[in-house]
Write an enzyme that holds these catalytic residues in place. Sequence first.
Site, short mmCIF file in Angstrom:
data_model
loop_
_atom_site.label_atom_id
_atom_site.label_comp_id
_atom_site.label_asym_id
_atom_site.label_seq_id
_atom_site.Cartn_x
_atom_site.Cartn_y
_atom_site.Cartn_z
CD GLU A 1 -53.37 -14.40 -3.76
OE1 GLU A 1 -53.92 -15.10 -4.37
OE2 GLU A 1 -52.04 -13.91 -3.46
CB ALA B 1 -57.41 -21.20 -10.53
CG MET B 2 -58.01 -17.51 -4.66
SD MET B 2 -56.19 -16.41 -5.00
CE MET B 2 -56.62 -16.96 -3.23
CG HIS C 1 -50.31 -22.88 -10.07
ND1 HIS C 1 -48.99 -21.70 -10.41
CD2 HIS C 1 -50.77 -22.06 -9.34
CE1 HIS C 1 -49.20 -20.79 -9.92
NE2 HIS C 1 -49.79 -21.09 -9.20
CD GLU C 2 -54.58 -21.61 -8.37
OE1 GLU C 2 -54.65 -21.55 -7.04
OE2 GLU C 2 -54.24 -21.41 -9.32
ZN LIG Z 1 -50.76 -19.59 -8.13
#
Ligand SMILES: [Zn+2]
Length: 893
Positions: free
Chosen positions: A169, A305-306, A340-341
């Site tokens: 991303e 983070a992803m 969140h992830e």
């Molecule tokens: Zn995010």
Amino acid sequence: MRLRTAVSLAALALAALSAPAAAAPLPPLDQRQIPTQLPRTVRPLEYRLDVATDAQNLRFTGTAVIDIEVLQPTNTVTLNAVDLDIKEVALSGLTREGAPSGASTTSRDIRLDAANQTASFHFKTPLALGRHRLTIRYTGKIYTQAAGFFALDYEGVGGRKRALFTQFEAPDARRFFPSWDEPRFRTPYTLSVTVPAGDDVVGNMPAASTRSAGPGLKTVTFQRTPPMSSYLLFLGVGEFDRITTRAANTEIGVVARRGSGEQGRWALTSSARILPYYNQYFGTPFPLPKLDNVAGPGSSQFFGAMENWGAIFSFEGALLVDPAISSEASRQAIFEVAAHEMAHQWFGDLVTMAWWDDLWLNEGFASWMATKATQALHPEWQPELGRIGGREGAMGQDSVATTHPIVQHLTTVEQISQAFDSITYEKGEAVITMLEDYVGSDAWRRGVQDYIRAHKYSNTQTDDLWAAVERAAPGKPVTAIAHDFTLQPGVPLIRVEGARCAGGRTVATLSQAEFTRDRPNKAPLRWRVPVIAATLGAGPRAAAPGRTVVAGGGGTVSAPGCGTLVVNSGQTGYYRTLYAPPLLARLKTDYARLPTVDQLGLLADTWGLGLAGYQSAADALDLVDAAPANPNPRLVTSVSGILRQIYRAYEGDPRHQALVTRYATAKLSPVLASIGWTARPEEPATVAVLRAQLIADLAGVRDPGVIAEANRLFATGSPLATGGPLRGTITSIVAQNLDAAGWDRLRAAAQAEKNPLVRSQLYRQLASARDEALARRALDLALTSEPGATNSAAMISSVAAAHPDLAFDFAIRHREEVEARVDVSSRSRFVPQLGAGSSDPAMIARIEEYATKYLTPQSRRPADQAIAAIRDRVRVRETRLPDISRWLEARVR
Ligand SMILES: [Zn+2]
């Protein structure tokens, strides 16, 4: 995705609506205008990728077998590719059932377009409508910065190790395989990878098969994924530990370099609590068989983070708890990053924005959802109070001319990368918080559940969410309010005047304007602003506070009770509140009695308005003075943060800096004395977070007692300084104040350190020295191979914190070397950000020169933002500090 650092607090800087018209139904997505950078003649249906790694030489070979559908007759197939060496392209027919049919042809005419990041394959005869199979053989690069397919080197069990990961991303899948690399193209993926037999591999899905691939090699094929966007594909290769547990029907795993798996235990148990919460909240269970969170030893200037589907990637600092170094704040951050992830696994992965214009729908929502999950599962951390800091970060960016609407039109790859900012994240979260409060949490959740159910495995635009929420909250003009806040930029300003008490209620006059720090004569935009008001002493907020929607120029609000009036009670609104002087005076008097969230919100508003010139900048100091003796930890750190900002603003003015130090010491050292330097058993987690932050902020205003104590603990080898939650805080203070001999000792410690997390921290600290000669040595060191490929950029940023001009000039002198050490997604903003902290007006011309030379007109926003930050700092010094100087001179002896 989670950005690298949280935005810092406080950047320097129903009645009134007619009934809404029934929302027109939205046309199906494929009939709407979705931007694309590729011809619409062909679309992908399915990918089978075979990749063989050559980690030693940072190369890989690949074969992509892509089933495609030709939608319009064409001789040319164009897709995305960057840094790929395409060797051979073949095309064969396919039956409707997907079986090969007819003869295969090859393309002898392969054209690469580096500027547009595409490859085009020309064929002699036009391709017939319908299904075909494209087979592409190619080789590619393994990078040393975190974009595309990349390597992270570290000292592992038994020597030097290299692990490989992917980060796609926003637009970097095209560096791994030729692809229609846009989020609206959802297809299944079957990934196979050939690696050394002793390596472990992780993908989005569990492995389906493993077979030998010759001496010392194996090929692992992962199960086929559900249809998903290219930016969510993931591969990790290395020597790993994997620890697992189960939650609902999902196997949850944490993957980390061999020997450190147990450090993922906190993230694992946290994830196992979050997943059932989300299954329930979204009403649709997590759809994949497993969910891993994969730790990478290193860092990026772009992200922390992803959310790859089923295989979240996090840098170690955002995932592993290392008792040698982890603070309470980092433990909480690990939970929050996982939340969140994991929210993205639904909001982003299961339902994906059609184009990057709606990136905020992913990021604002995941940020909001993470706070909500944390509130549900760790209410003792009081995460809802943290939203005020996020709001301030967003308003800092949103109140100057360089801002942009939440939903913005994006066309270039660099614009897409730059869209990951505090407007997308924090303003997005703030606007969702406001809308949820406006429609009520039950209606909001019903809307979200309907939206997920209706759009799973497909793509959406922002209006699809509004339509779903509006259906769940009949009679409320959700779409209209949401459009005001997402399609236009800026921060509403609500002025409050003329509060009077009648019949047991307080009625106040509200008028609307726009809060701006750099355009005092700007014609204000207009919003429909949901406003909540309450009076002090009228009971908890649940007892029906006054609500209205301020549309057009103004209106009134009526709140029960006759006590002191608080507008934006509960602080869920995204706007600044400016009180008439008599109302502000009452708030100052009653400040210690306000609910904590309103203490934080009022202080943030008063400080922001004072710095912008709407009222005296010293009003905020009156509130600081009025803060209760035993305040909430979040209020203490808001106060210490503001005092630290003031101290910095007086740079070059030691007389006023000394006044700030004395005031801060008098106000805050009793708080530190009451909680002590050593953690007490059973103390609240918020106190542990406060301790570290308060020590850092007191050192930031040069409190002599704190600096002396940090140095003493370090010099005597106190356990507080050698390990545990305060280690980073204490060593940072020591590092900032080092002399040359101490710097050499710290460098020797960094060279000897094997733990990648500690090692990265030591190199960043080497770059934090206040001494200019040592800062120069750190810059030179950053460009050697010693710190490691992903520590260099962090060191240069660390120098910029104390020496922005020095770091910027160094980066200009060594531009190519520096940019080679920054991941491609961050390049256009890295150098301008180095200079953004400068107080020297001459820096403006230097950033301008950089932008003109190296940035395109479409990608220069980071440079403009850096320039705006410097202008703002200069303006504050000249026009706002005098109020504060008078206040300090009168109060501090
Ligand atoms: Zn995010």
